[in-house]
Motif scaffolding. Structure first.
Motif, mmCIF file in Angstrom:
data_model
loop_
_atom_site.group_PDB
_atom_site.id
_atom_site.type_symbol
_atom_site.label_atom_id
_atom_site.label_comp_id
_atom_site.label_asym_id
_atom_site.label_seq_id
_atom_site.Cartn_x
_atom_site.Cartn_y
_atom_site.Cartn_z
ATOM 1 N N LYS A 21 0.819 -1.215 0.000
ATOM 2 C CA LYS A 21 0.000 0.000 0.000
ATOM 3 C C LYS A 21 0.856 1.269 0.000
ATOM 4 O O LYS A 21 0.358 2.351 -0.267
ATOM 5 C CB LYS A 21 -0.954 0.007 1.193
ATOM 6 C CG LYS A 21 -2.019 -1.062 1.084
ATOM 7 C CD LYS A 21 -2.991 -1.012 2.218
ATOM 8 C CE LYS A 21 -4.033 -2.108 2.036
ATOM 9 N NZ LYS A 21 -4.989 -2.139 3.116
ATOM 10 N N LEU A 22 2.141 1.135 0.299
ATOM 11 C CA LEU A 22 3.029 2.294 0.336
ATOM 12 C C LEU A 22 3.743 2.554 -0.984
ATOM 13 O O LEU A 22 4.128 3.679 -1.269
ATOM 14 C CB LEU A 22 4.102 2.108 1.415
ATOM 15 C CG LEU A 22 3.690 2.304 2.854
ATOM 16 C CD1 LEU A 22 4.876 2.019 3.769
ATOM 17 C CD2 LEU A 22 3.168 3.698 3.092
ATOM 18 N N PHE A 23 3.938 1.510 -1.777
ATOM 19 C CA PHE A 23 4.773 1.635 -2.974
ATOM 20 C C PHE A 23 4.056 1.142 -4.215
ATOM 21 O O PHE A 23 3.247 0.234 -4.155
ATOM 22 C CB PHE A 23 6.063 0.822 -2.800
ATOM 23 C CG PHE A 23 6.733 1.060 -1.496
ATOM 24 C CD1 PHE A 23 7.304 2.286 -1.211
ATOM 25 C CD2 PHE A 23 6.768 0.080 -0.529
ATOM 26 C CE1 PHE A 23 7.901 2.521 -0.001
ATOM 27 C CE2 PHE A 23 7.375 0.308 0.688
ATOM 28 C CZ PHE A 23 7.950 1.536 0.951
ATOM 29 N N VAL A 31 16.176 3.438 -1.031
ATOM 30 C CA VAL A 31 16.027 3.222 0.398
ATOM 31 C C VAL A 31 17.198 3.832 1.159
ATOM 32 O O VAL A 31 18.359 3.602 0.817
ATOM 33 C CB VAL A 31 15.945 1.704 0.723
ATOM 34 C CG1 VAL A 31 15.779 1.487 2.212
ATOM 35 C CG2 VAL A 31 14.818 1.051 -0.054
ATOM 36 N N ILE A 32 16.869 4.609 2.185
ATOM 37 C CA ILE A 32 17.875 5.234 3.046
ATOM 38 C C ILE A 32 17.566 4.811 4.475
ATOM 39 O O ILE A 32 16.461 5.036 4.960
ATOM 40 C CB ILE A 32 17.806 6.771 2.944
ATOM 41 C CG1 ILE A 32 17.960 7.231 1.489
ATOM 42 C CG2 ILE A 32 18.870 7.414 3.844
ATOM 43 C CD1 ILE A 32 17.485 8.639 1.248
ATOM 44 N N VAL A 33 18.528 4.171 5.127
ATOM 45 C CA VAL A 33 18.352 3.747 6.513
ATOM 46 C C VAL A 33 19.153 4.698 7.392
ATOM 47 O O VAL A 33 20.339 4.924 7.166
ATOM 48 C CB VAL A 33 18.844 2.302 6.732
ATOM 49 C CG1 VAL A 33 18.657 1.897 8.188
ATOM 50 C CG2 VAL A 33 18.111 1.343 5.809
ATOM 51 N N GLN A 61 10.261 6.833 -6.155
ATOM 52 C CA GLN A 61 9.852 6.226 -4.893
ATOM 53 C C GLN A 61 11.032 6.194 -3.924
ATOM 54 O O GLN A 61 12.082 5.649 -4.247
ATOM 55 C CB GLN A 61 9.356 4.792 -5.113
ATOM 56 C CG GLN A 61 8.090 4.711 -5.911
ATOM 57 C CD GLN A 61 7.553 3.306 -5.887
ATOM 58 O OE1 GLN A 61 6.535 3.059 -5.255
ATOM 59 N NE2 GLN A 61 8.211 2.379 -6.545
ATOM 60 N N THR A 62 10.845 6.780 -2.773
ATOM 61 C CA THR A 62 11.887 6.820 -1.758
ATOM 62 C C THR A 62 11.311 6.334 -0.433
ATOM 63 O O THR A 62 10.204 6.688 -0.065
ATOM 64 C CB THR A 62 12.418 8.262 -1.584
ATOM 65 O OG1 THR A 62 12.902 8.726 -2.844
ATOM 66 C CG2 THR A 62 13.545 8.305 -0.591
ATOM 67 N N ILE A 85 10.864 13.264 2.349
ATOM 68 C CA ILE A 85 11.571 12.808 1.149
ATOM 69 C C ILE A 85 11.009 11.481 0.643
ATOM 70 O O ILE A 85 11.562 10.879 -0.255
ATOM 71 C CB ILE A 85 13.094 12.687 1.371
ATOM 72 C CG1 ILE A 85 13.414 11.679 2.469
ATOM 73 C CG2 ILE A 85 13.704 14.044 1.670
ATOM 74 C CD1 ILE A 85 14.899 11.375 2.593
ATOM 75 N N GLY A 86 9.929 11.035 1.216
ATOM 76 C CA GLY A 86 9.323 9.767 0.819
ATOM 77 C C GLY A 86 8.615 9.161 2.013
ATOM 78 O O GLY A 86 8.402 9.821 3.026
ATOM 79 N N ALA A 87 8.267 7.901 1.888
ATOM 80 C CA ALA A 87 7.603 7.207 2.985
ATOM 81 C C ALA A 87 8.561 7.095 4.171
ATOM 82 O O ALA A 87 9.742 6.816 4.006
ATOM 83 C CB ALA A 87 7.163 5.821 2.530
ATOM 84 N N LEU A 88 8.056 7.330 5.370
ATOM 85 C CA LEU A 88 8.857 7.266 6.595
ATOM 86 C C LEU A 88 8.423 6.039 7.391
ATOM 87 O O LEU A 88 7.279 5.933 7.802
ATOM 88 C CB LEU A 88 8.662 8.524 7.436
ATOM 89 C CG LEU A 88 9.346 8.543 8.794
ATOM 90 C CD1 LEU A 88 10.864 8.548 8.634
ATOM 91 C CD2 LEU A 88 8.906 9.757 9.591
#
Length: 142
Positions: A21-23, A31-33, A61-62, A85-88
């Motif tokens: 549902k997010l992407f 992806v940034i961790v 998509q981030t 900057i995108g989904a958190l």
């Protein structure tokens, strides 16, 4: 790889949602961790926001994953400072980090690009390894 369900922050509250549902399906994901207990690490997000804006990647998509053992502390002290900057996502058990063999001792490796099948195709922080910058940009602009 991403788990089937994720914990996101919505209006300063934690909420569990299905990953799908997010992407968008069949599209790459950047992806940034970030380690959420580290003030310096949290402020690295400003670099990423600038990178995304400068390279016109706003529609890409981030996923920003905050790895923290204390989500409430993160939300109270850092969440309102963050740029969108995108989904958190909050990864309080390091599940995503462990699945992708990420290591808190190696934050330079905790940035990656997933292909349309959500498999890692590039891994490494382009601010630490500048030779990766062009690879990321080329892959993200396809």
């Amino acid at each position: 790889m991403i788990t089937d369900s994720l914990t996101i922050v919505v209006d300063s509250c934690l909420q569990r949602v299905e990953s799908v549902k997010l992407f968008k399906l069949n599209q790459p994901l950047f992806v940034i961790v970030v380690w959420g207990n580290c003030h310096v690490c949290i402020h690295e997000i400003y670099k990423w926001a600038d990178f995304i804006e400068t390279n016109n990647l706003c529609n890409f998509q981030t996923l920003l994953i905050i790895s923290t053992d204390n989500p409430k502390y993160f939300i109270k002290f850092y969440y309102h400072e963050l740029l969108t900057i995108g989904a958190l996502v909050i990864d309080s058990n390091d599940t995503i980090a462990k699945m992708n063999r990420l290591c808190k001792l190696r934050p330079d490796r905790n940035v990656f690009l997933l292909d349309e099948n959500k498999k890692v195709v590039i891994q490494g922080d382009p601010f630490v390894y500048p030779e990766l910058m062009q690879r990321y940009l080329e892959a993200m602009k396809k």
